[in-house]
Scaffold this motif. Structure first.
Motif, short mmCIF file in Angstrom:
data_model
loop_
_atom_site.label_atom_id
_atom_site.label_comp_id
_atom_site.label_asym_id
_atom_site.label_seq_id
_atom_site.Cartn_x
_atom_site.Cartn_y
_atom_site.Cartn_z
N ARG A 114 39.28 36.18 30.95
CA ARG A 114 40.19 35.08 30.62
C ARG A 114 40.20 33.98 31.68
NH1 ARG A 114 46.36 35.38 27.98
NH2 ARG A 114 46.09 33.32 27.06
N TRP A 115 40.12 34.38 32.95
CA TRP A 115 40.28 33.41 34.03
C TRP A 115 39.04 33.22 34.89
CZ3 TRP A 115 45.00 36.85 35.26
CH2 TRP A 115 46.06 36.55 34.39
N GLY A 116 38.08 34.11 34.77
CA GLY A 116 36.91 34.04 35.63
C GLY A 116 37.14 34.81 36.92
N ASP A 117 36.07 35.22 37.55
CA ASP A 117 36.16 36.01 38.78
C ASP A 117 36.29 35.12 40.00
OD1 ASP A 117 35.94 38.59 37.64
OD2 ASP A 117 33.77 38.30 37.40
N GLY A 118 37.09 35.59 40.95
CA GLY A 118 37.20 34.93 42.24
C GLY A 118 36.42 35.69 43.29
N GLU A 119 36.92 35.65 44.51
CA GLU A 119 36.25 36.32 45.62
C GLU A 119 37.09 37.48 46.13
OE1 GLU A 119 35.40 33.40 48.58
OE2 GLU A 119 33.96 32.30 47.32
N GLY A 120 36.41 38.40 46.82
CA GLY A 120 37.10 39.54 47.40
C GLY A 120 37.78 40.38 46.34
N ILE A 121 39.04 40.72 46.57
CA ILE A 121 39.75 41.56 45.60
C ILE A 121 40.01 40.83 44.29
CG2 ILE A 121 40.84 42.92 47.43
CD1 ILE A 121 43.49 41.44 46.75
N PHE A 122 39.82 39.51 44.27
CA PHE A 122 40.03 38.75 43.04
C PHE A 122 38.73 38.56 42.26
CE2 PHE A 122 43.40 37.40 46.01
CZ PHE A 122 44.47 37.97 45.33
N ASN A 123 37.68 39.25 42.68
CA ASN A 123 36.50 39.39 41.83
C ASN A 123 36.84 40.49 40.84
OD1 ASN A 123 34.02 39.86 40.63
ND2 ASN A 123 32.86 39.71 42.53
N TYR A 124 37.61 40.12 39.84
CA TYR A 124 38.25 41.09 38.95
C TYR A 124 37.26 42.06 38.32
CZ TYR A 124 41.83 37.35 38.98
OH TYR A 124 42.73 36.36 39.32
N GLY A 125 36.16 41.55 37.81
CA GLY A 125 35.19 42.41 37.13
C GLY A 125 34.60 43.45 38.06
N ALA A 126 34.25 43.05 39.28
CA ALA A 126 33.68 43.99 40.25
C ALA A 126 34.70 45.05 40.63
CB ALA A 126 33.20 43.24 41.48
N GLU A 127 35.95 44.65 40.78
CA GLU A 127 37.01 45.61 41.12
C GLU A 127 37.20 46.62 40.01
OE1 GLU A 127 39.40 45.59 44.10
OE2 GLU A 127 37.44 44.85 44.74
N ALA A 128 37.18 46.16 38.77
CA ALA A 128 37.33 47.07 37.63
C ALA A 128 36.18 48.07 37.58
CB ALA A 128 37.39 46.28 36.33
N LYS A 129 34.96 47.60 37.77
CA LYS A 129 33.80 48.49 37.75
C LYS A 129 33.91 49.53 38.86
CE LYS A 129 30.54 45.26 35.64
NZ LYS A 129 29.31 44.46 35.83
N ALA A 130 34.38 49.13 40.02
CA ALA A 130 34.50 50.06 41.14
C ALA A 130 35.51 51.16 40.84
CB ALA A 130 34.90 49.30 42.41
N ILE A 131 36.60 50.80 40.19
CA ILE A 131 37.60 51.81 39.82
C ILE A 131 37.00 52.84 38.88
CG2 ILE A 131 39.74 52.18 38.51
CD1 ILE A 131 40.68 49.43 39.59
N LEU A 132 36.32 52.36 37.83
CA LEU A 132 35.76 53.28 36.85
C LEU A 132 34.65 54.14 37.45
CD1 LEU A 132 35.65 51.09 33.62
CD2 LEU A 132 37.44 52.65 34.41
N ARG A 133 33.90 53.59 38.38
CA ARG A 133 32.84 54.34 39.05
C ARG A 133 33.44 55.58 39.75
NH1 ARG A 133 31.08 50.38 42.54
NH2 ARG A 133 30.32 49.30 40.67
N GLU A 134 34.55 55.39 40.43
CA GLU A 134 35.19 56.51 41.11
C GLU A 134 35.73 57.52 40.10
OE1 GLU A 134 35.18 57.07 44.38
OE2 GLU A 134 34.04 55.21 44.64
N CYS A 135 36.36 57.02 39.04
CA CYS A 135 36.97 57.91 38.04
C CYS A 135 35.94 58.87 37.44
CB CYS A 135 37.59 57.09 36.93
SG CYS A 135 39.05 56.15 37.40
N VAL A 136 34.73 58.38 37.24
CA VAL A 136 33.69 59.17 36.58
C VAL A 136 32.90 60.01 37.56
CG1 VAL A 136 31.55 59.03 35.24
CG2 VAL A 136 33.48 57.54 34.67
N HIS A 137 32.58 59.47 38.74
CA HIS A 137 31.58 60.10 39.60
C HIS A 137 32.15 60.93 40.74
CE1 HIS A 137 28.14 58.35 37.62
NE2 HIS A 137 28.79 57.18 37.59
#
Length: 382
Positions: free
Chosen positions: A139-162
């Protein structure tokens, strides 16, 4: 029909029940404003400094990943980027686990000052964080650091699965053998209200490519699990349930009693309604939503504040969150097509937001029902 993911169309059930677009829009906006910026006895959003904020669990006077992730989802649906970013920064500042077996998860509870009350996570927080972040990215586009929303979401799911693999020490949030979400890592039972197949379908499109098959399987597994967890006559599920769907009666010495239709469990039918709205893959969802509305409107018309076993046996206890029950019974109308749809929707419309110490949980479910039934709980994709 096909779900909203394909059609792009979101039902306005309030309008279908006779309410005008103007009054619906006003009611949704008022609900948000009350929760976030209302009087002290109404709101539970609190800003901290120039760039952070938290949602207070007013019944327990702490901050939970459940509430923070819910707040973020509400904000992305309402297009409130500033509030979203404030909440997410508070989460990453105080709730993120940097070391140990739960590294890269989030502690499920913190004090209002940010001090950690726990050393482990609750999976419903992580799955809502990930979905809200993916929506924010779209909706808003990714920012930098913790506001790179898409990268942060992928990192969360990576931990949940692996987690549990050599490269990711610790316990996964989904049981690898059956793809079912756990109540908490390290325990072999589930919570039916954690099951969000409509989220997992979207994770399958947005997570790391190597994990997309996992999320497709998780969506299918969760839909099947809900058939087992919801009683065929009443539609009720237990708060905690074993992997075969039966109410979980163990671990009461640790967690208390959770084999009944009580606080956590109310969310199950709301989630079923959302999965039907977004994906419409399982005709059973219509049937079970009809049965739950029949249970309340025909069999327990005077006892909506009751506590029940999943077979409908009414106990002496009273519900801790009666407004939440009204909200989810209405949200079941996203799937239901029986004679009680309008009765449930009207009852929500006529019910005010809760005030007092227990308002946090009730009013979050109320807010989600308002969004969903007005056609404003939407999928955002790139």
């Amino acid at each position: 029909m096909a779900g909203a993911v394909l059609t792009g169309k979101y039902r306005n059930v309030f309008k279908e029940c006779g309410y005008s677009e103007d009054e619906i829009t006003k009611r949704v906006e008022q609900t948000f404003e009350t929760i976030f910026y209302g009087k002290e006895e109404e709101r539970f959003y609190h800003e901290v400094g120039d760039d952070m904020a938290y949602m207070e669990d007013t019944g327990n006077h702490d901050v939970r990943t459940e509430g923070m992730s819910y707040g973020m989802m509400v904000c992305v649906q309402m297009n409130k980027k500033e509030e979203f970013d404030r909440l997410w920064k508070w989460v990453r500042t105080y709730m993120y686990i940097e070391n140990g077996p739960n590294k890269n998860y989030f502690v499920w509870s913190c004090g209002l000052d940010g001090s950690k009350n726990a050393d482990g996570p609750a999976p419903d927080g992580e799955e809502y964080f990930a979905m809200a972040l993916f929506f924010a990215s779209a909706r808003w586009g990714d920012g930098e650091g913790i506001f790179n929303y898409g990268a942060e979401a992928k990192a969360i799911l990576r931990e949940c699965v692996h987690k549990g693999e050599a490269s990711h020490p610790g316990e996964p949030m989904w049981e690898p053998s059956n793809k079912l979400i756990k109540f908490v890592p390290g325990f072999d039972f589930s919570d039916p209200s954690y099951h969000l197949p409509h989220f997992y379908e979207l994770f399958a499109k947005n997570a790391d490519p190597c994990d997309r098959t996992f999320w497709e399987q998780a969506a299918e597994a969760s839909r099947g699990y809900l058939h087992l967890a919801c009683h065929p006559k009443t539609g009720l599920s237990a708060e905690y349930a074993d992997y075969d769907g039966k109410p979980h009666i163990g671990h009461q010495e640790i967690f208390g009693r959770h084999d009944w239709y009580y606080s956590d469990a109310y969310r199950t039918i709301a989630n079923i309604g959302m999965d039907h709205l977004w994906f419409e893959k399982d005709p059973w969802q219509v049937e079970i939503a009809n049965r739950l509305q029949h249970f309340y409107c025909a069999e327990q018309k005077e006892h909506w504040d009751g506590v029940f076993l999943t077979d409908g046996t009414r106990l002496e206890e009273k519900a801790l969150h009666p407004v939440a029950i009204v909200a989810v019974n209405a949200q079941a109308s996203l799937a239901a097509d029986g004679p009680y749809v309008k009765e449930c929707v009207d009852r929500l419309w006529d019910t005010p937001l809760r005030t007092g110490d227990r308002r946090y949980y009730d009013n979050f479910l109320y807010m989600f029902a308002m969004l969903a039934l007005s056609g404003n709980y939407r999928i955002y994709q790139k």
